[in-house]
Motif scaffolding. Structure first.
Motif, short mmCIF file in Angstrom:
data_model
loop_
_atom_site.label_atom_id
_atom_site.label_comp_id
_atom_site.label_asym_id
_atom_site.label_seq_id
_atom_site.Cartn_x
_atom_site.Cartn_y
_atom_site.Cartn_z
N VAL A 170 -78.51 47.33 -1.90
CA VAL A 170 -77.34 47.71 -2.70
C VAL A 170 -76.50 46.48 -3.04
N THR A 171 -76.38 45.56 -2.07
CA THR A 171 -75.65 44.32 -2.33
C THR A 171 -76.34 43.51 -3.42
N GLY A 172 -77.67 43.42 -3.35
CA GLY A 172 -78.42 42.69 -4.38
C GLY A 172 -78.23 43.28 -5.75
N TRP A 173 -78.25 44.61 -5.85
CA TRP A 173 -78.06 45.26 -7.15
C TRP A 173 -76.72 44.88 -7.76
N GLN A 174 -75.68 44.92 -6.95
CA GLN A 174 -74.35 44.63 -7.48
C GLN A 174 -74.20 43.15 -7.85
N LEU A 175 -74.75 42.27 -7.04
CA LEU A 175 -74.65 40.84 -7.35
C LEU A 175 -75.40 40.51 -8.63
N VAL A 176 -76.57 41.09 -8.82
CA VAL A 176 -77.32 40.85 -10.05
C VAL A 176 -76.57 41.41 -11.25
N ALA A 177 -76.08 42.64 -11.13
CA ALA A 177 -75.35 43.25 -12.24
C ALA A 177 -74.12 42.44 -12.60
N GLY A 178 -73.35 42.04 -11.59
CA GLY A 178 -72.17 41.22 -11.87
C GLY A 178 -72.52 39.87 -12.45
N GLY A 179 -73.60 39.26 -11.94
CA GLY A 179 -74.03 37.97 -12.46
C GLY A 179 -74.49 38.05 -13.90
N VAL A 180 -75.21 39.12 -14.24
CA VAL A 180 -75.68 39.29 -15.62
C VAL A 180 -74.50 39.48 -16.57
N VAL A 181 -73.49 40.22 -16.14
CA VAL A 181 -72.29 40.39 -16.97
C VAL A 181 -71.54 39.06 -17.11
N LEU A 232 -74.33 48.90 -12.06
CA LEU A 232 -73.73 48.12 -13.14
C LEU A 232 -72.21 48.23 -13.11
N VAL A 233 -71.69 49.44 -12.89
CA VAL A 233 -70.24 49.63 -12.84
C VAL A 233 -69.64 48.87 -11.67
N LEU A 234 -70.23 49.03 -10.47
CA LEU A 234 -69.68 48.38 -9.28
C LEU A 234 -69.81 46.86 -9.38
N ALA A 266 -56.91 42.32 -9.79
CA ALA A 266 -56.62 43.15 -8.61
C ALA A 266 -57.01 44.60 -8.86
N VAL A 267 -56.74 45.10 -10.07
CA VAL A 267 -57.12 46.48 -10.41
C VAL A 267 -58.64 46.63 -10.39
N SER A 268 -59.34 45.64 -10.96
CA SER A 268 -60.80 45.70 -11.01
C SER A 268 -61.42 45.76 -9.62
N MET A 269 -60.99 44.87 -8.73
CA MET A 269 -61.52 44.87 -7.38
C MET A 269 -61.12 46.13 -6.62
N ALA A 270 -59.90 46.59 -6.82
CA ALA A 270 -59.45 47.82 -6.16
C ALA A 270 -60.31 49.01 -6.58
N ALA A 271 -60.59 49.10 -7.88
CA ALA A 271 -61.45 50.18 -8.36
C ALA A 271 -62.86 50.06 -7.78
N GLY A 272 -63.35 48.82 -7.65
CA GLY A 272 -64.67 48.62 -7.07
C GLY A 272 -64.73 49.07 -5.63
N VAL A 273 -63.67 48.80 -4.87
CA VAL A 273 -63.62 49.22 -3.47
C VAL A 273 -63.61 50.74 -3.35
N THR A 317 -69.92 45.10 -12.09
CA THR A 317 -68.98 44.63 -13.11
C THR A 317 -67.57 44.56 -12.55
N LEU A 318 -67.16 45.61 -11.84
CA LEU A 318 -65.80 45.64 -11.29
C LEU A 318 -65.60 44.57 -10.22
N ASN A 319 -66.54 44.47 -9.28
CA ASN A 319 -66.39 43.57 -8.13
C ASN A 319 -66.64 42.11 -8.47
N ILE A 320 -67.42 41.84 -9.53
CA ILE A 320 -67.82 40.46 -9.82
C ILE A 320 -67.65 40.12 -11.30
N GLY A 321 -68.32 40.88 -12.17
CA GLY A 321 -68.40 40.51 -13.58
C GLY A 321 -67.06 40.47 -14.29
N VAL A 322 -66.14 41.36 -13.95
CA VAL A 322 -64.80 41.36 -14.53
C VAL A 322 -63.81 40.65 -13.62
#
Length: 287
Positions: free
Chosen positions: A171-182, A62-64, A149-156, A66-71
């Protein structure tokens, strides 16, 4: 070496997003584009891998995500609305420097002069490539671009710190779903339900999800797993280079000598940043 250039496929594909969005998608639906790039692709990967997170990876995903996609995506599009594209891209180009700073705190990795100078050169190169003399500044837009930029940097950096216990597609699917739900309630609240879609619109959304979604993010997260954090983030500078090239080739936009210099500076910074990481530069996690 192969891992670097395979990872580069992701930001190169993301550099085509502007063209696809403006030419093949319904107008004024950037959040919908981000949502449809992430959520369907993530659900597909979860269905194919048949694997869900376990233990702490529920909240880590959820954190990753959100950072990489949702935010990141809402801030990216807010910056695009409030700023000329060149200003937004130039502010976003500070991401490698942000990653380098966060890597000191979270990964125990020191910032070398090579990385710092390459980061500054990357910002200057992107500015030459996309910034216009009449560009205007907007405080909210600049804050959004910097926040993205900060959000993606923190995700990396966190993606590098947290070694996932599952295969990369899962792992990719988990992050895409979490970001999409956010991102889903944000898209519905800001943009509402989409209008009737044409076959061209459907094709554009399919491209974003099937090319710019699952495979691109899988390769990006693979790079995060296998490369140094700074090496990965510098590859993101390919996006404005590809976007400028597509605008020139496909849309007939101008391409000046200064833009050529900017592209050369960006590519030079990228190559310098990809040099083999010395043992003293490796993260404490990887020792």
């Amino acid at each position: 070496m192969l891992s670097k250039w395979v990872t580069a496929f992701a930001p190169a594909v993301w550099g085509t997003t502007y063209y696809v969005t403006t030419e093949h998608l319904p107008p004024d639906r950037p959040l919908l584009a981000g949502l449809l790039r992430a959520l369907p692709a993530g659900l597909l990967l979860v269905a194919v891998t048949r694997r869900l997170p376990s233990g702490e990876w529920w909240w880590r995903s959820l954190v990753l995500g959100t950072l990489n996609i949702g935010v990141f995506l809402p801030l990216l599009f807010l910056a695009a609305y409030r700023l000329p594209g060149g200003v937004a891209a130039t502010v976003g180009a500070v991401q490698p420097l942000l990653v380098a700073g966060l890597a000191v705190v979270l990964l125990g990795q020191r910032v070398t002069a090579r990385v710092a100078l390459a980061g500054l050169a990357g910002v200057a190169g992107v500015a030459l490539l996309v910034l216009r003399a009449d560009a205007r500044l907007d405080a909210v837009g600049v804050a959004a671009a910097l926040g993205g930029a900060v959000s993606m940097a923190a995700g990396v950096v966190l993606g590098k710190r947290w070694a996932a216990p599952a295969p990369l597609p899962a792992v990719t699917g988990w992050q895409l779903v979490a970001g999409g739900v956010v991102l889903l309630p944000v898209a519905l609240l800001v943009e509402g339900l989409p209008p009737a879609l044409t076959a061209e619109n459907v094709g554009g959304f399919a491209y974003l999800g099937l090319v710019g979604g699952a495979p691109a993010y899988a390769l990006w997260f693979r790079g995060v797993r296998e490369l140094a954090a700074t090496q990965v983030t510098f590859l993101g500078l390919l996006s404005p280079v590809v976007a400028t090239a597509v605008g020139w080739l496909a849309l007939g936009q101008g391409f000046t000598a200064w833009q050529a210099v900017g592209a050369a500076v960006v590519l030079g910074a990228l190559v310098v940043a990809q040099r083999r990481v010395a043992p003293r530069e490796r993260t404490a996690v990887g020792r």
